[in-house]
Enzyme design. Structure first.
Site, PDB file in Angstrom:
ATOM      1  N   ASP A 229       0.817  -1.203   0.000  1.00  0.00           N
ATOM      2  CA  ASP A 229       0.000   0.000   0.000  1.00  0.00           C
ATOM      3  C   ASP A 229       0.859   1.265   0.000  1.00  0.00           C
ATOM      4  OD1 ASP A 229      -2.657   1.308   0.425  1.00  0.00           O
ATOM      5  OD2 ASP A 229      -1.714   1.956   2.292  1.00  0.00           O
TER       6      ASP A 229
ATOM      7  N   GLU B 197       1.048  -0.619  -5.167  1.00  0.00           N
ATOM      8  CA  GLU B 197       0.092   0.450  -5.423  1.00  0.00           C
ATOM      9  C   GLU B 197       0.922   1.733  -5.491  1.00  0.00           C
ATOM     10  OE1 GLU B 197      -3.349   3.257  -3.611  1.00  0.00           O
ATOM     11  OE2 GLU B 197      -1.805   2.347  -2.384  1.00  0.00           O
TER      12      GLU B 197
END
Length: 724
Positions: free
Chosen positions: A402, A455
């Site tokens: 993330d 990401e």
């Protein structure tokens, strides 16, 4: 024992109790010193007999005495109320960790850090108990506290080892024991009680103690999957990911809307994802976290599967069941930041140990969280080992990392003057870049066949290229540009789309610069963005047709696929983590039709190598028509290896049918229509080509033949040669 030492122990200011308490050689036997708050009398029971220990005058909670011989002993205390308690003396046990562990932790290179730190149920010196070990280099004293010692930090003070390492073995403690650490900082201040950074379990929020969990000895039954995993996770494989927030996928209405358990998910979720044809399930973060509203993205227990759904072995049950059904499990992993909760990592030993000390580096204003000090060896070791821990201990098949962009850039979401440049005066965070490279190298090395996915929302180069080639080493990267551009395009009323044709074609100029995943994630259906269905223009029928066409476009486009839960049946409202998906919508034909469409797209994607083999290579794609802006039409060819049947994909994003639209074809003859998003089975109008077209027209746009076809309004069609 000197009176000053005894008083320091009783007052909680002593920091080396192993030099003061426990057994010491004495003439003819062993001298014992014991700290026993609440004891009225104290006895040592040894093979040579039972000896009553005497209180130290002026420090009556300290008892001393001698036993004969060199054998072990058990302590027995009686209270003024007449209660009798027998227990083994924790200060009679030697250290558990070896010098190599201490050395590797000092270096920040302990590849299996979780086997040294944390709470481990074990047998030590012939006795069952739990070993506790913690890294707190600036602490003056560290104690483990819990119900077993009435949360009294004076009692079980850890042994100080080198390089900030502390440890103690507590006999007779085991699975399910609650505990925290009481830390006294360098100035003598007692800090708020801390949960274990490497704890394997935690309490259900709002409580936040760590819980001793024995994670050894699980009986895996996924050998066949593990042998085939490398091929299933490869660039050439069909990878279609179902992204899931466990807490809101399904809830038990008969039990006060209790979220699904790991064991229930091992059946309900796994069976559903397998039936839908997905190849992987990606779980939003399952590491323990205090706040439901963070969806897991603000974890305090990186080594603990959240107890919201069950204990660690039951999380393994979920992974094992998925593997037996042919599904991979990916986890969202959050190494970018952590919350400032007092029981967590913030100023863990009284100093900014895990975070950067300067708030211009260490505080994330977007999320009100703290940023890891990626350059500190102990912190980097903590994070890299954690990534390895999940793939080794829980057999997860990959990590989606993330907020990578927030790690790569020191000025991320900061104004001029509010960030600290790197040593060369630039914005790149060299320490984070090094950590990500090391993490990827370690994960791929520790468990070959796994995958990591970034990401990453910027144009940082070579995110999914090997470390040895100057890349970050990820296997894949989310294609955020494709998502933003195409969602913006498809949200337009069809009459305006001709002016935004480039938003669809532009993505192919960089589609093979990385190993991309086309992600329609949870981030696109929250915070007022609406549902996927809600983004579509028009009345209800047009919304469904637009979304069906868009999904067909996505599955025909180069790149691996990811769809967040609920999108597969066109949930009408945006995602809300407090409830469950609107499963009752499947009673309505259009929603059930959307579900059937996604199931069939997954089947085609898996069965047709041309749709997946070269997802990440330009050899697998060729434009057939990129210029039909006025008609809102796009056509392209997907190719596989020699012998793989090609697939022609045609998208009509106009609101009118286009009869006789000519498309260049790579070969003449009959082409079978293998997908039509406007089919009645999907809730469409049934307009199409009666199952096939013939490429019997003259060559067009560089192709040797062409076919005239009926393009339904707001549709995607796919064709493959009939002779294959």
């Amino acid at each position: 024992m000197q009176l000053a030492q005894a008083r320091a122990i009783a007052e909680g200011t002593a920091d080396d109790l192993f030099s003061m308490l426990g057994p010491r050689p004495a003439r003819g036997g062993v001298a014992i010193s014991v700290f026993a708050p609440g004891a009225d009398r104290m006895f040592a029971i040894a093979p040579g007999g039972t000896v009553e220990l005497e209180p130290v005058q002026g420090a009556e909670e300290i008892f001393t005495g001698e036993i004969a011989g060199q054998g072990g002993y058990v302590l027995r205390k009686t209270t003024a109320a007449g209660e009798t308690i027998s227990y083994r003396d924790p200060y009679s046990f030697g250290p558990v960790l070896g010098d190599l562990d201490v050395h590797l932790i000092a270096e920040g290179t302990h590849r299996r850090l979780w086997e040294a730190l944390g709470a481990h149920v074990m047998e030590h010196e012939g006795v069952q108990g739990t070993h506790f070990a913690l890294w707190a280099p600036h602490a003056q004293r560290v104690s483990v506290v819990g119900p077993f010692n009435e949360w009294d930090g004076r009692r079980d003070v850890l042994r100080k080892r080198g390089s900030g390492l502390w440890e103690i073995f507590l006999p007779d403690l085991g699975e399910g024991t609650l505990y925290k650490y009481e830390i006294v900082d360098g100035s003598g201040q007692v800090l708020p009680l801390k949960a274990d950074p490497v704890g394997f379990g935690g309490q259900l929020r709002p409580d936040n103690a760590s819980v001793v969990r024995d994670i050894s000895g699980y009986g895996w039954d996924d050998g066949a999957w593990m042998e085939s995993r490398a091929a299933r996770n490869a660039r050439e494989a069909p990878i279609s990911i179902y992204e899931v927030h466990l807490g809101s996928w399904w809830r038990d209405g008969t039990q006060n809307d209790r979220p699904i358990s790991y064991k229930e998910a091992a059946v309900k979720l796994v069976d559903y994802a397998a039936d839908m044809g997905f190849t992987h399930i990606e779980l939003l973060p399952v590491a323990e976290h205090p706040f439901d509203g963070s969806w897991g993205y603000q974890p305090t227990g990186l080594y603990a599967p959240t107890v919201r759904h069950g204990p660690p072995h039951e999380f393994r049950d979920l992974v094992d069941a998925a593997h037996q059904k042919g599904l991979g499990i990916l986890l969202d992993w959050v190494p970018a930041h952590f919350p400032s909760d007092a029981h967590g990592l913030a100023k863990f030993d009284g100093t900014p140990l895990y975070e950067y000390g300067d708030p211009r580096e260490g505080f994330h204003r977007d999320w009100n969280t703290l940023i890891y000090d990626f350059g500190r060896p102990g912190v980097a070791n903590f994070l890299i080992a954690n990534a390895s821990y999940w793939v080794q201990e829980y057999h997860v098949d990959g990590l989606r990392v993330d907020a990578v962009a927030s790690m790569l850039y020191r000025d991320y979401s900061r104004n001029d003057g509010e960030w600290v440049p790197n040593k060369d005066g630039g914005r790149e965070n060299y320490e984070a870049i090094d950590l990500l490279r090391r993490m990827n190298t370690e994960v791929y090395g520790a468990m070959p066949g796994t995958m990591t996915v970034a990401e990453e929302s910027t144009a940082y180069p070579k995110v999914s290229r090997p470390v040895e080639d100057g890349g970050l080493g990820f296997g894949f990267k989310w294609n955020m540009g494709w998502m933003h551009d195409t969602l913006s395009y498809v949200a337009l009323d069809p009459i305006y789309r001709q002016h935004h044709h480039h938003q669809v074609t532009f993505g192919l100029t960089y589609a093979f610069s990385e190993n991309f995943v086309l992600a329609l994630s949870h981030d696109e259906v929250v915070h007022g963005k609406g549902s996927m269905l809600g983004k579509m223009p028009g009345e209800s029928a047009e919304k469904f047709a637009n979304l069906r066409a868009y999904y067909g476009f996505m599955w025909g486009h180069p790149g691996k696929k990811l769809l967040f839960m609920g999108q597969e049946f066109a949930q009408s409202r945006e995602w809300a983590f407090e409830g469950q998906l609107d499963w009752d919508l499947l009673d309505q034909p259009r929603h059930a039709g959307m579900q059937s469409l996604v199931r069939d797209l997954n089947r085609l994607y898996r069965e047709m190598p041309a749709l997946h083999r070269y997802d990440c290579l330009p050899e697998g794609f060729e434009w057939l028509d990129a210029d039909a802006a006025e008609q809102n039409v796009f056509a392209w060819l997907r190719k596989g290896a020699p012998g793989d049947p090609p697939v022609v994909v045609v998208c009509n994003f106009s609101a009118v049918a286009q009869d006789g639209f000519a498309v260049g074809m790579p070969k003449g003859g009959a082409w079978r229509e293998i997908f039509n998003s406007d089919a009645t089975a999907y809730g469409g109008s049934g307009v199409g080509n009666m199952g096939r077209v013939r490429a019997d027209q003259p060559g067009l746009k560089g192709q040797p033949a062409s076919a005239r076809m009926m393009l339904p309004p707001l549709s995607t069609l796919m064709f493959t040669p009939e002779d294959t």
